[in-house]
Motif scaffolding. Structure first.
Motif, mmCIF file in Angstrom:
data_model
loop_
_atom_site.group_PDB
_atom_site.id
_atom_site.type_symbol
_atom_site.label_atom_id
_atom_site.label_comp_id
_atom_site.label_asym_id
_atom_site.label_seq_id
_atom_site.Cartn_x
_atom_site.Cartn_y
_atom_site.Cartn_z
ATOM 1 N N LEU A 115 5.514 -8.966 -12.853
ATOM 2 C CA LEU A 115 4.097 -8.923 -13.162
ATOM 3 C C LEU A 115 3.359 -9.655 -11.928
ATOM 4 N N SER A 116 3.900 -10.852 -11.515
ATOM 5 C CA SER A 116 3.269 -11.560 -10.556
ATOM 6 C C SER A 116 3.024 -10.831 -9.152
ATOM 7 N N LEU A 117 4.334 -9.835 -8.846
ATOM 8 C CA LEU A 117 4.364 -9.280 -7.742
ATOM 9 C C LEU A 117 3.859 -7.838 -7.806
ATOM 10 N N SER A 118 3.465 -7.273 -8.995
ATOM 11 C CA SER A 118 2.932 -6.108 -8.891
ATOM 12 C C SER A 118 1.716 -5.756 -7.959
ATOM 13 N N THR A 119 0.794 -6.905 -7.690
ATOM 14 C CA THR A 119 -0.388 -6.541 -7.017
ATOM 15 C C THR A 119 -0.058 -6.003 -5.653
ATOM 16 N N ILE A 120 1.254 -6.081 -4.912
ATOM 17 C CA ILE A 120 1.619 -5.572 -3.646
ATOM 18 C C ILE A 120 1.499 -4.224 -3.763
ATOM 19 N N PHE A 121 1.636 -3.478 -4.866
ATOM 20 C CA PHE A 121 1.537 -1.875 -4.949
ATOM 21 C C PHE A 121 -0.084 -1.728 -4.583
ATOM 22 N N LEU A 122 -0.825 -2.588 -4.897
ATOM 23 C CA LEU A 122 -2.120 -2.157 -4.612
ATOM 24 C C LEU A 122 -2.649 -2.346 -3.100
ATOM 25 N N VAL A 123 -1.986 -3.429 -2.474
ATOM 26 C CA VAL A 123 -2.200 -3.825 -1.178
ATOM 27 C C VAL A 123 -1.468 -3.010 -0.041
ATOM 28 N N TYR A 124 -0.169 -2.770 -0.464
ATOM 29 C CA TYR A 124 0.548 -2.146 0.790
ATOM 30 C C TYR A 124 0.971 -0.518 0.095
ATOM 31 N N THR A 125 1.295 0.163 1.361
ATOM 32 C CA THR A 125 1.805 1.544 0.862
ATOM 33 C C THR A 125 3.265 1.494 0.371
ATOM 34 N N GLY A 126 3.302 2.481 -0.646
ATOM 35 C CA GLY A 126 4.900 2.488 -1.058
ATOM 36 C C GLY A 126 5.888 2.355 -0.176
ATOM 37 N N GLU A 127 5.555 3.291 0.851
ATOM 38 C CA GLU A 127 6.782 3.705 1.925
ATOM 39 C C GLU A 127 7.017 2.377 2.531
ATOM 40 N N SER A 128 5.908 1.450 2.998
ATOM 41 C CA SER A 128 6.295 0.201 3.704
ATOM 42 C C SER A 128 6.990 -0.672 2.981
ATOM 43 N N ILE A 129 6.595 -0.757 1.484
ATOM 44 C CA ILE A 129 7.290 -1.749 0.565
ATOM 45 C C ILE A 129 8.680 -1.291 0.493
ATOM 46 N N ALA A 130 9.038 0.108 0.342
ATOM 47 C CA ALA A 130 10.321 0.345 0.478
ATOM 48 C C ALA A 130 11.112 -0.081 1.667
ATOM 49 N N VAL A 131 10.611 0.447 3.027
ATOM 50 C CA VAL A 131 11.249 0.168 4.099
ATOM 51 C C VAL A 131 11.385 -1.578 4.223
ATOM 52 N N THR A 132 10.694 -2.173 3.880
ATOM 53 C CA THR A 132 10.704 -3.671 3.712
ATOM 54 C C THR A 132 11.877 -4.105 2.669
ATOM 55 N N PHE A 133 11.952 -3.638 1.575
ATOM 56 C CA PHE A 133 13.021 -3.951 0.709
ATOM 57 C C PHE A 133 14.247 -3.723 1.123
ATOM 58 N N PHE A 134 14.598 -2.578 1.816
ATOM 59 C CA PHE A 134 15.811 -2.327 2.505
ATOM 60 C C PHE A 134 16.304 -3.215 3.604
#
Length: 249
Positions: A115-134
């Protein structure tokens, strides 16, 4: 902190091999099983946190995450600070909780983190989040492998790394008021380094801890607490890396 966390400071030493090679093989098998349980818990927790974050942010600016962020107030800060409350409860209530209770607290913690981290999907693109995650996953795997296999005693870095985490928290709070991009960049860089080092340090600490908890009733709790430590290392490294690799919406 809890007694199980203090045992690792008693010295690096060598793994006990009482009884010869048979005992040594049994010890190694037990150690691998113990560490695998920690990694399974940790990975499952990260996965569940990601699922919760995605679901809570589903719909973009019409999502519950957006509503929470825009409205602010007590509920917003309750969600943001709740993970810390769970960590404190796990740390100080460790010996009073049953293993089942500790499991419930761990999964509740992972849920609230989502719940706390959900706001990152409002700030960053899904693609960049996925790249950073991997990228974080790859770095975490390499650093944890180093911590598991290195012969160098890293216990002396513990106090230094804890001071680094405290410094990051203080600097981050100060920058909430300063809103300095340069300071945020420096904090992110230091944060990546601190939690990268903590990943290797915690892996070695958990490996050495096994000789103190194996065969005891506390072994199950040690798995959950170990998973929590590595979970925090992973999530914090991911968040700091996202400051560098994330593309804003």
């Amino acid at each position: 902190m809890s007694d199980w966390n203090e045992t690792q400071r008693t010295g690096f030493g060598s793994v006990p091999r009482a009884g010869g090679d048979v005992a040594g093989v049994a010890y190694d098998q037990g150690l691998r099983k113990h560490m695998l349980s920690i990694y399974n818990y940790m990975a499952s927790g990260v996965l569940w946190t990601g699922i919760v974050a995605i679901l809570f942010s589903w719909g973009g600016m019409e999502s519950p995450a957006a509503s929470l962020a825009l409205n602010g107030g007590i509920l917003f800060w309750a969600v943001k600070l709740a993970p810390l409350a769970f960590i404190l409860a796990m740390s100080f209530g460790l010996h009073k909780m049953s293993q089942t209770t500790l499991q419930i607290v761990f999964w509740s913690f992972a849920t609230v983190m989502g719940l706390s981290l959900s706001t990152i999907f409002l700030v960053y693109t899904g693609e960049s989040i996925a790249v950073t995650f991997f990228a974080t996953a790859g770095a975490f795997a390499g650093l944890s492998l180093f911590g598991y296999t290195t012969k160098k005693d890293m216990s002396g870095f513990g106090s230094f790394l804890i001071m680094g985490v405290i410094g990051l928290i203080i600097a981050s709070v100060i920058n909430i008021f300063l809103q300095s991009e340069a300071m945020a960049f420096v904090i992110s860089g230091i944060g990546v380094l601190v939690f990268a080092a903590l990943t290797a340090y915690d892996t070695q600490r958990l490996k050495r801890e096994y000789q103190h908890v194996r065969g005891t009733d506390f072994a199950g709790k040690a798995v959950i607490m170990g998973a929590t430590s590595l979970y925090l290392d992973f999530v914090n490294m991911f968040m700091f890396l996202l400051q560098f690799l994330g593309s804003r919406e």
